[in-house]
Every structure is written in C-alpha cells, then in structure tokens.
Write a protein that holds these residues in place. Structure first.
Motif, mmCIF file in Angstrom:
data_model
loop_
_atom_site.group_PDB
_atom_site.id
_atom_site.type_symbol
_atom_site.label_atom_id
_atom_site.label_comp_id
_atom_site.label_asym_id
_atom_site.label_seq_id
_atom_site.Cartn_x
_atom_site.Cartn_y
_atom_site.Cartn_z
ATOM 1 N N LEU A 1 1.193 -1.690 0.112
ATOM 2 C CA LEU A 1 0.186 0.143 0.539
ATOM 3 C C LEU A 1 0.940 1.765 -0.393
ATOM 4 C CD1 LEU A 1 -3.473 -0.573 2.307
ATOM 5 C CD2 LEU A 1 -2.811 -0.870 -0.110
ATOM 6 N N LYS B 1 -2.243 3.582 -1.868
ATOM 7 C CA LYS B 1 -2.875 3.142 -0.667
ATOM 8 C C LYS B 1 -3.939 4.835 -1.436
ATOM 9 C CE LYS B 1 -3.717 5.233 3.445
ATOM 10 N NZ LYS B 1 -2.946 5.460 5.201
ATOM 11 N N TYR C 1 -5.795 4.074 -4.436
ATOM 12 C CA TYR C 1 -7.071 4.021 -3.770
ATOM 13 C C TYR C 1 -8.021 4.880 -3.283
ATOM 14 C CZ TYR C 1 -5.684 -1.767 -4.208
ATOM 15 O OH TYR C 1 -5.239 -2.491 -5.076
ATOM 16 N N ASN C 2 -7.983 5.272 -2.606
ATOM 17 C CA ASN C 2 -8.555 6.759 -1.806
ATOM 18 C C ASN C 2 -8.629 7.628 -2.891
ATOM 19 O OD1 ASN C 2 -8.288 5.382 0.735
ATOM 20 N ND2 ASN C 2 -6.313 6.010 1.653
ATOM 21 N N LEU D 1 -11.450 5.613 -5.941
ATOM 22 C CA LEU D 1 -12.797 4.415 -4.862
ATOM 23 C C LEU D 1 -13.379 4.872 -3.925
ATOM 24 C CD1 LEU D 1 -11.404 1.171 -4.542
ATOM 25 C CD2 LEU D 1 -12.291 1.398 -6.438
ATOM 26 N N PRO E 1 -13.587 -0.888 -10.090
ATOM 27 C CA PRO E 1 -12.017 -1.514 -11.190
ATOM 28 C C PRO E 1 -13.393 -2.554 -11.155
ATOM 29 C CG PRO E 1 -12.679 -1.757 -8.352
ATOM 30 C CD PRO E 1 -13.221 -0.161 -8.983
ATOM 31 N N ALA F 1 -7.621 -6.504 -6.506
ATOM 32 C CA ALA F 1 -6.494 -5.687 -5.819
ATOM 33 C C ALA F 1 -4.805 -5.484 -5.717
ATOM 34 C CB ALA F 1 -6.420 -5.826 -3.844
#
Length: 266
Positions: A81, A107, A110-111, A114, A145, A180
């Motif tokens: 991450l 990390k 993703y933030n 998403l 995703p 992922a």
C-alpha cells in the motif's frame, strides 16, 4: 515531476515460443535489453482496469472505433500500500496512442479512485493537469475496478535510439475477483502455453532491419487486446453457463445477452 507522456504507434504480433527464440537471436545485435530485466529475467507488470457497471468502455473498444480510451492503475511487481503505482489514461486515435500518467502510493490511488479523495500534491510529484483529466474521466463514466491483469515482460530498446522499443509478454493472468494489486499475480491464463505476445512501440517508422527480420521469419501483425480478449471470453463463458442453466434457452433479460450480441457481431 511524476508524470510520463507517450505518443506513439503500437503494433502487436502473436509468436510461438520457437519464433520468439529465433527473433531474440536476430535482434541482439541491434537492441539492448531493458535494465529492469535483471539477469535476463522478465519483470512483472500488474494492472487494474476500470470500467462502467455495464462495461461500456471495453464494449466500445472492441468495436474498433477511430477513437477509444481507457483508465487503468499500473504497478511493477506486486506493490504494498505504500509503494508507488501509476494511474494512466490511455487514448488511441487513428492508430496513434497517447498515454498520460502520474504516480502516487497505492493507498492514495485507492482513496482517489474509489473514494474520490485526491492526493495532496507534494514536492511537485503529482501533476494537477493529469489529475484533472483523470477526474473528468472517472466522474463522466462513473468507473469502478473491473479486472486485474498481469504479465511477465521482456523489453528491448534499439541501441543508441531509445525511440524504438520491442516487448514480449508471457504468463498473462486475469481475474475479476480480488481486483487489487497488492493481492499478487494469479488468475486465469489468457494465452495458450506456446504463445508470446510481441508489441513494437515507436513514434516514427519501424527500422528496416527489423522489418526484414519479421518478413524472413514470416511474422505478421495481429489485432489483439489483452482486456478485450479477456472480456470476450468472460461474456461467452458466462452466457454459455446461463444457457445451460436455462436448459438451452437464452433469456432476453439475461445480463450478458446485450454483451453477447456485441461480441458476436465482431
């Protein structure tokens, strides 16, 4: 600044492993292996492809339009991450590929994608213009995703001219679960065991020496998309399964029926 911009032509070729080995012996006088192919071994590229709920982007792409675009997250190897990844917008118009990307930690990526929480630019490492392009793309299409796709790559650059690049991809794996990057490289194989996907990338003309080698080895270009090939397989497999479950009847409300029509028309 953590941004890379590419404008180039890309052509793909499907090789057997025998042809792959022959080709390597022919190009070694003209090309150097990428520095990331440590000790002559391939390096791994892993990706997440983003799409709409009904896979509108890949369905449009496989119809071979003049213009198409995609959004993906890319890492080299299996990242944690806290490792750096790239978010890329890749566009293709009239055969020319344009790729714009910027980097951030997995990390933060993703933030951002998403949770719609963009990273704060720090020390000039995040490019605001690229983030704005990505913002528009993901907000316009409402992407999520959809696919994990990884492969092992050998890459070569022409000596004294980094513009001409040739890559060879093997062990292409895909999955639509555990989408992922930190989960690692596993899934279904996309190619047959004897197949190697070659791609040439160049902004101008392909060198004559390389064209001559391809002609002598009878290697010809093909139309091939990793994501597109996986998607067509995914639709056909799910339609077949539901066809069996429905005892030979295709139900028009079947969630895969419109996609099957699109795939079958190609």
């Amino acid at each position: 600044m953590a941004i890379e911009v590419f404008n180039r032509y890309e052509k793909k070729y499907m090789l057997t492993k025998k042809s792959f080995r022959k080709l390597l012996t022919r190009i070694e006088d003209h090309m150097d292996m990428d520095k990331y192919n440590i000790n002559g071994k391939p390096y791994t590229i892993s990706n997440i492809y983003f799409d709409t709920d009904n896979d509108a982007l890949i369905r449009a792409s496989i119809e071979k339009p003049v213009y198409k675009e995609k959004l993906r997250m890319r890492a080299y190897g299996t990242p944690s991450l806290d490792d750096k990844v790239f978010i890329e917008i890749k566009k293709k118009y009239d055969g020319i590929v344009n790729k714009r990307r910027t980097s951030m930690t997995l990390k933060d990526a993703y933030n951002y994608i998403l949770k719609d929480n963009p990273p704060t630019p720090a020390s000039g490492k995040i490019n605001i213009q690229v983030l704005q392009e990505i913002d528009y793309f993901k907000d316009f299409y409402k992407v999520k995703p959809k696919l994990y796709l990884s492969y092992d790559r050998y890459a070569y650059f022409e000596k004294n001219d980094g513009d001409f690049r040739v890559t060879f991809d093997t062990n292409i794996q895909t999955r639509r679960y555990d989408v992922a990057l930190e989960k690692g490289q596993y899934g279904s194989q996309l190619l047959e065991a004897d197949q190697v996907l070659m791609e040439i990338k160049i902004s101008g003309a392909v060198p004559m020496w390389f064209t001559k080698i391809l002609s002598e080895l009878r290697v010809y270009p093909v139309s091939f998309s990793k994501y597109g090939t996986e998607y067509k397989r995914y639709v056909l497999e799910n339609t077949q399964r539901e066809f069996i479950e429905n005892k030979g009847e295709i139900i028009c409300s079947n969630q895969f029926y419109p996609q099957l029509q699109a795939v079958a028309s190609l």
